[in-house]
Design a protein around this motif. Structure first.
Motif: not given
Length: 405
Positions: A82-87, A89-93, A206-209, A361-362
């Protein structure tokens, strides 16, 4: 009495060491990939070890069955892909917490477990294969870019895989440490914070995450860890209650998530070490191995900061190569599941290709799109073939179906 305790205790400790050494590099690489700092990644590893310890000991004492617990290695590989995500590491958590909630819900609601079981096995296997493919090619890339470091690692793994399979990846890890000491870029552990420390991370949704991480993490953990884990225990004559186990591991995952842990689940690869006859001749005594596994994981968790410090001293590609070697058997199993059944093979191939592409995508990662594309392909081909199945028998005899079908 002591002789009766020694075999299961040793089996549990060996299972803990093998499970930890075989895949902790995957876990650290996955957490770092989605934005964790070194301290946060070490905290996540510590939280997973403690979650495994508490769950394994609690379930072992409660059910007196060798219920092995582990972290989700395929889930960690998903994080790498997946790699870096918007938001960050807090979004990953936040996504880890959603995945844990889905696991608890699967244990409380039979309909969700049935929905997961309804996903075609070829598509689930293809998604897992696509997720871990890039990691499994890392040994080849490392052999080309870092031959002096990678060659001893790969050779050690190959020899041990032939003669002592359980120790292949731990042996490769030791070879990597030795190679770095001799040929590495230098550096030392002086000044590194080696004491275990939990780092609390405030989760963010985060919805996309959530779609990129939480849903695929839940699916690969169910398909590649929990279901095979139950199958291994059934092989040795054990039938533990699945739903309470899902609730317990889901709650453990939820407790570990704010400290960076991604998922706690049933063990699949190392489950045979505690459930098999080598743990104890009497099946009623093998649960002791599970308790020993929990104690071993808690002890190993105290070295999480040291493990992170060692990883930081290593070239990233070499660390990824060791992780890839650990996942090669899982890749083989996933691909076999994807293509063994002719029915659904095309949908599985589409799932694999889209997932392996790594396309975002998105803001949503490729694992979700691979699952969606495979499902739509399966639906399309099912509808296309339906009229052929209702054709009159006489016509079918005059114009037989092509052999390729």
């Amino acid at each position: 009495m002591r002789r009766g305790l020694l075999p299961p205790i040793l089996a549990g400790l060996v299972s803990a060491v093998v499970g930890y050494a075989s895949s902790f590099t995957v876990v650290l690489a996955g957490l770092r990939a989605v934005g964790a700092t070194p301290a946060q990644a070490a905290s996540g590893l510590l939280a997973l070890c403690l979650g495994i310890a508490v769950t394994a000991i609690g379930l072992g004492l409660r059910y007196r069955i060798p219920i092995s617990i582990a972290w989700s290695t395929p889930g960690a590989a998903l994080l790498v892909a997946t790699g870096p995500v918007p938001g960050g590491f807090p979004a990953a958590v936040g996504a880890f917490l959603v995945s844990a909630a889905l696991m608890v819900l699967a244990g409380l609601s039979p309909w969700l477990a049935r929905a997961i079981a309804a996903i075609p096995r070829p598509i689930a296997g293809a998604m897992l294969g696509g997720v871990i493919l890039s990691l499994c090619t890392a040994p080849v890339r490392a052999a080309v870019a870092l031959p002096l470091l990678a060659a001893p690692v790969i050779l050690t793994w190959a020899i041990l895989f032939r003669y002592a399979r359980s120790w292949a990846v731990p042996g490769a890890l030791l070879a990597a440490v030795a190679a770095i000491a001799v040929h590495g870029p230098g550096g030392s552990l002086t000044g590194a914070a080696l004491r275990p420390a939990g780092v609390l991370v405030a989760p963010a949704l985060n919805a996309s995450v959530v779609v990129s991480i939480a849903v695929p993490l839940f699916l690969v953990t169910m398909a590649a860890q929990n279901v095979p884990g139950m199958a291994v225990m059934a092989t040795y004559g054990y039938t533990p209650p699945l739903r309470p186990l899902l609730v317990a591991t889901g709650l453990a995952s939820a407790a570990a998530a704010p400290f960076g842990g991604h998922a706690v689940n049933l063990a699949a690869i190392t489950a045979a070490l505690t459930a098999g006859p080598d743990a104890h001749p009497d099946p009623r005594r093998r649960w002791i191995a599970t308790v020993a596994l929990g104690a071993g994981q808690a002890t190993l968790g105290l070295g999480a900061s040291l493990a992170m410090a060692l990883v930081l001293l290593s070239p990233p590609l070499l660390v990824t190569a060791v992780a890839g070697l650990a996942l090669l058997p899982a890749l083989g199993s996933a691909l076999a599941t994807a293509v063994t059944e002719p029915e659904g093979r095309e949908a599985a191939v589409v799932t694999f290709v889209v997932t392996a592409s790594g396309a975002t995508i998105l803001g949503i990662g490729s694992a979700f799109w691979g699952l969606l594309a495979g499902g739509l392909t399966a639906l399309l081909l099912h509808r296309r073939r339906k009229p052929a199945s209702t054709a009159p028998p006489a016509k079918a005899e005059l114009t037989p179906e092509p052999a390729a079908r």
